[in-house]
Design an enzyme around this catalytic site. Structure first.
Site, PDB file in Angstrom:
ATOM      1  N   GLU A 138       6.984  -9.232 -10.441  1.00  0.00           N
ATOM      2  CA  GLU A 138       6.682  -8.585  -9.164  1.00  0.00           C
ATOM      3  C   GLU A 138       6.655  -9.598  -8.023  1.00  0.00           C
ATOM      4  O   GLU A 138       5.825 -10.517  -8.024  1.00  0.00           O
ATOM      5  CB  GLU A 138       5.323  -7.890  -9.241  1.00  0.00           C
ATOM      6  CG  GLU A 138       4.930  -7.201  -7.937  1.00  0.00           C
ATOM      7  CD  GLU A 138       3.560  -6.556  -8.007  1.00  0.00           C
ATOM      8  OE1 GLU A 138       3.258  -5.731  -7.124  1.00  0.00           O
ATOM      9  OE2 GLU A 138       2.790  -6.868  -8.942  1.00  0.00           O
ATOM     10  N   ASP A 173       6.881  -3.132  -5.649  1.00  0.00           N
ATOM     11  CA  ASP A 173       5.701  -2.695  -4.911  1.00  0.00           C
ATOM     12  C   ASP A 173       6.097  -2.541  -3.443  1.00  0.00           C
ATOM     13  O   ASP A 173       6.358  -3.531  -2.755  1.00  0.00           O
ATOM     14  CB  ASP A 173       4.575  -3.713  -5.068  1.00  0.00           C
ATOM     15  CG  ASP A 173       3.259  -3.222  -4.503  1.00  0.00           C
ATOM     16  OD1 ASP A 173       3.273  -2.584  -3.427  1.00  0.00           O
ATOM     17  OD2 ASP A 173       2.212  -3.489  -5.120  1.00  0.00           O
ATOM     18  N   GLN A 199       5.392   0.914  -7.074  1.00  0.00           N
ATOM     19  CA  GLN A 199       4.011   1.074  -6.621  1.00  0.00           C
ATOM     20  C   GLN A 199       3.975   1.318  -5.120  1.00  0.00           C
ATOM     21  O   GLN A 199       4.880   0.892  -4.388  1.00  0.00           O
ATOM     22  CB  GLN A 199       3.185  -0.167  -6.959  1.00  0.00           C
ATOM     23  CG  GLN A 199       3.000  -0.386  -8.451  1.00  0.00           C
ATOM     24  CD  GLN A 199       2.242  -1.655  -8.773  1.00  0.00           C
ATOM     25  OE1 GLN A 199       2.346  -2.656  -8.070  1.00  0.00           O
ATOM     26  NE2 GLN A 199       1.460  -1.633  -9.835  1.00  0.00           N
ATOM     27  N   GLU A 235      -1.499   1.958  -5.979  1.00  0.00           N
ATOM     28  CA  GLU A 235      -2.276   0.712  -6.023  1.00  0.00           C
ATOM     29  C   GLU A 235      -2.802   0.409  -4.620  1.00  0.00           C
ATOM     30  O   GLU A 235      -2.260  -0.437  -3.908  1.00  0.00           O
ATOM     31  CB  GLU A 235      -1.420  -0.446  -6.549  1.00  0.00           C
ATOM     32  CG  GLU A 235      -2.234  -1.702  -6.829  1.00  0.00           C
ATOM     33  CD  GLU A 235      -1.370  -2.877  -7.262  1.00  0.00           C
ATOM     34  OE1 GLU A 235      -1.795  -3.631  -8.145  1.00  0.00           O
ATOM     35  OE2 GLU A 235      -0.260  -3.038  -6.710  1.00  0.00           O
TER      36      GLU A 235
END
Length: 253
Positions: A138, A173, A199, A235
């Site tokens: 990530e 993300d 995310q 998240e």
């Protein structure tokens, strides 16, 4: 659109089994977490079975958090510790039927760091493949994770293509990508074959994903139109009780 509660942020003040139950009660379709290692895997598995939820992913241990370590896999000379962390994460994932492990790179830079990261990821992919587990990497932004080795989707994609393992994927993300690179929908569409998990959180405050720079009312239907059918990881940092911050979910269903 299916949604997964990230229990690293949501209900983080509760024991992990209680957080899993809270996510079920709030209407989430799955869960994921950061570092579950203080909870016996048998207790986590029991809560997952009781709620009929799946644990999508967890992180490798960060190392010595007291001195600011944020992962070990890209730290030259720390290969034995990095692989022990990978082994620990994979063992917990196997015991809880968790589908993915995010291998955390750590704070470092340069060619030696990249070599260490590539070699440790190769090890992780080989070990994970035995049980059908996906390895995730990530990119993190420099504001929340200053000095983190992996900070762009292009860098992540280059590493994935170099390693060439089918079970190595990007954790995309949207919060981090918007801060570092922008053009979230275009980047996601271009990288989708390499993406293992998505995310969301608002930008820039990392709050409930219903305000800020990114319009998820636009982005999430775009993601669905791309053919994404797996749960999206939620998240965000709750401003209050996570139970009272679920009205936004109806809009994205």
């Amino acid at each position: 659109m299916k949604l997964s509660a990230n229990l690293g942020f949501l209900w983080a003040d509760r024991p992990l089994p209680d957080a899993i139950n809270a996510a079920k009660a709030a209407g989430y379709d799955a869960v994921e977490c950061h570092w579950p290692y203080d909870t016996p895997a048998s207790e986590t598995l029991a809560a997952l079975r009781e709620t009929d939820l799946t644990m999508l992913g967890l992180n490798t241990p960060r190392g010595n958090v007291e001195i600011g370590e944020n992962g070990l896999a890209a730290l030259p000379g720390r290969e034995a510790e990095a692989r022990a962390a990978i082994d620990e994460a994979l063992a917990y994932a196997r015991a809880t039927v968790t589908g993915a492990v995010h291998v955390m790179a750590g704070n470092c830079s340069g060619p030696r760091a990249r070599t260490a990261f590539v070699e440790n990821l190769g090890y992780a992919c080989k070990e994970a493949a035995r049980d059908g587990i996906t390895i995730l990497i990530e990119p993190l932004n420099h504001y929340n994770a200053p000095g983190y080795f992996l900070n762009s989707t292009g860098q992540a994609a280059d590493i994935i293509r170099e390693i060439g393992q089918a079970n190595l994927r990007i954790m995309f993300d949207c919060y981090h990508v918007q801060i570092m690179e922008g053009e979230v929908s275009r980047r996601l569409e271009n990288l989708l074959p390499l993406v293992g998990h998505i995310q969301i959180a608002s930008v820039p405050d990392r709050g409930v994903p219903d305000h800020g720079e990114l319009d998820y009312g636009y982005l999430l239907p775009r993601i669905a139109a791309m053919g994404w059918e797996r749960p999206i990881g939620v998240e965000y940092l709750p401003a209050g009780s996570a139970e009272t911050e679920i009205s936004w979910m109806a809009r994205y269903r």
